[in-house]
Scaffold this motif. Structure first.
Motif, PDB file in Angstrom:
ATOM      1  N   SER A  44       0.830  -1.196   0.000  1.00 10.55           N
ATOM      2  CA  SER A  44       0.000   0.000   0.000  1.00 10.55           C
ATOM      3  C   SER A  44       0.872   1.255   0.000  1.00 10.55           C
ATOM      4  O   SER A  44       0.542   2.243  -0.661  1.00 10.55           O
ATOM      5  CB  SER A  44      -0.931  -0.018   1.218  1.00 10.55           C
ATOM      6  N   ASP A  48       0.412   3.961  -2.801  1.00 13.29           N
ATOM      7  CA  ASP A  48      -0.125   5.271  -2.432  1.00 13.29           C
ATOM      8  C   ASP A  48       0.932   6.366  -2.328  1.00 13.29           C
ATOM      9  O   ASP A  48       0.653   7.515  -2.657  1.00 13.29           O
ATOM     10  CB  ASP A  48      -0.874   5.176  -1.094  1.00 13.29           C
ATOM     11  N   ASN A  53      -0.360   8.117  -5.403  1.00 12.82           N
ATOM     12  CA  ASN A  53      -1.793   7.845  -5.551  1.00 12.82           C
ATOM     13  C   ASN A  53      -2.523   8.246  -4.265  1.00 12.82           C
ATOM     14  O   ASN A  53      -3.207   7.453  -3.657  1.00 12.82           O
ATOM     15  CB  ASN A  53      -2.008   6.360  -5.855  1.00 12.82           C
ATOM     16  N   GLY A  54      -2.363   9.498  -3.843  1.00 13.60           N
ATOM     17  CA  GLY A  54      -3.051   9.977  -2.654  1.00 13.60           C
ATOM     18  C   GLY A  54      -2.132  10.301  -1.499  1.00 13.60           C
ATOM     19  O   GLY A  54      -2.537  10.941  -0.543  1.00 13.60           O
ATOM     20  N   GLN A  58      -3.706   8.809   2.242  1.00 13.14           N
ATOM     21  CA  GLN A  58      -4.391   7.690   1.581  1.00 13.14           C
ATOM     22  C   GLN A  58      -3.808   6.367   2.038  1.00 13.14           C
ATOM     23  O   GLN A  58      -4.533   5.390   2.245  1.00 13.14           O
ATOM     24  CB  GLN A  58      -4.281   7.818   0.056  1.00 13.14           C
ATOM     25  N   TRP A  59      -2.486   6.321   2.210  1.00 15.83           N
ATOM     26  CA  TRP A  59      -1.820   5.103   2.685  1.00 15.83           C
ATOM     27  C   TRP A  59      -2.323   4.719   4.072  1.00 15.83           C
ATOM     28  O   TRP A  59      -2.633   3.562   4.330  1.00 15.83           O
ATOM     29  CB  TRP A  59      -0.307   5.315   2.696  1.00 15.83           C
ATOM     30  N   ASP A  62      -5.937   3.459   3.670  1.00 15.21           N
ATOM     31  CA  ASP A  62      -5.974   2.139   3.029  1.00 15.21           C
ATOM     32  C   ASP A  62      -5.490   1.044   3.977  1.00 15.21           C
ATOM     33  O   ASP A  62      -6.058  -0.054   4.008  1.00 15.21           O
ATOM     34  CB  ASP A  62      -5.133   2.123   1.752  1.00 15.21           C
ATOM     35  N   ARG A 105     -12.366  -1.646  -5.983  1.00  9.27           N
ATOM     36  CA  ARG A 105     -11.439  -0.511  -5.913  1.00  9.27           C
ATOM     37  C   ARG A 105     -11.125   0.103  -7.273  1.00  9.27           C
ATOM     38  O   ARG A 105     -10.465   1.135  -7.350  1.00  9.27           O
ATOM     39  CB  ARG A 105     -10.158  -0.936  -5.202  1.00  9.27           C
TER      40      ARG A 105
END
Length: 165
Positions: A44, A48, A53-54, A58-59, A62, A105
């Motif tokens: 992850s 991420d 990706n965020g 976000q990590w 997630d 997802r």
């Protein structure tokens, strides 16, 4: 005394919904959350943070949600595999969770047209962006649920958690 010996006994197989069985479910939640979260964390982070990706927020989200998902998975896994030693059953439970998480997802890009869904090459229904999303999510899901299942099997083997009767 009998009360101290009852604390170390495995749950009574004849009473499937006893307090002892509830304790076994709580142990599943702990093992599933910890093992799944630990297995998900590096993948992850790569997805991420390294691939932007965020980012870190976000990590964290997630990883937290993955731990919750693997905690629930562990309970279902214990109920599904029971006393059966069929590896296909174990793999089927893992596969069902992997497939469901992976596909849920995937985000459909705004340039796709609807009814029927058309997004472009290579498969028309799935484009390269969607396949990449599914690939990352699939690897994460395999680590998440595969790791939780391996930890559960280890706990079954060591008799830390009993299989559901």
């Amino acid at each position: 005394s009998s009360s101290s010996s009852s604390m170390t006994k495995q749950p009574n197989d004849n009473d499937k919904f006893s307090f002892g069985q509830r304790l076994e479910s709580i142990k599943c939640v702990v093992v599933g959350a910890l093992s799944g979260g630990i297995c998900l964390t590096p993948l992850s982070a790569l997805h991420d943070i390294a691939y932007e990706n965020g980012g870190a927020a976000q990590w964290e989200f997630d990883t937290d949600m993955g731990s919750l998902q693997s905690a629930l998975f562990a309970i279902v896994y214990r109920y599904a595999v029971r006393q059966d030693d069929n590896p296909m059953l174990n793999q089927g439970v893992i596969g069902a969770f992997v497939l469901t998480r992976t596909l849920s997802r995937v985000e459909v890009p705004s340039y796709c047209s609807a009814a029927p869904l058309s997004c472009g090459e290579p498969l028309e229904y799935f484009d390269w962006d969607m396949l990449t999303q599914a690939g990352f999510s699939g690897l994460e899901s395999i680590a998440l649920f595969g790791g939780a299942a391996a930890a559960m099997e280890y706990c079954f083997y060591r008799k830390v958690i009993s299989k559901f009767p």
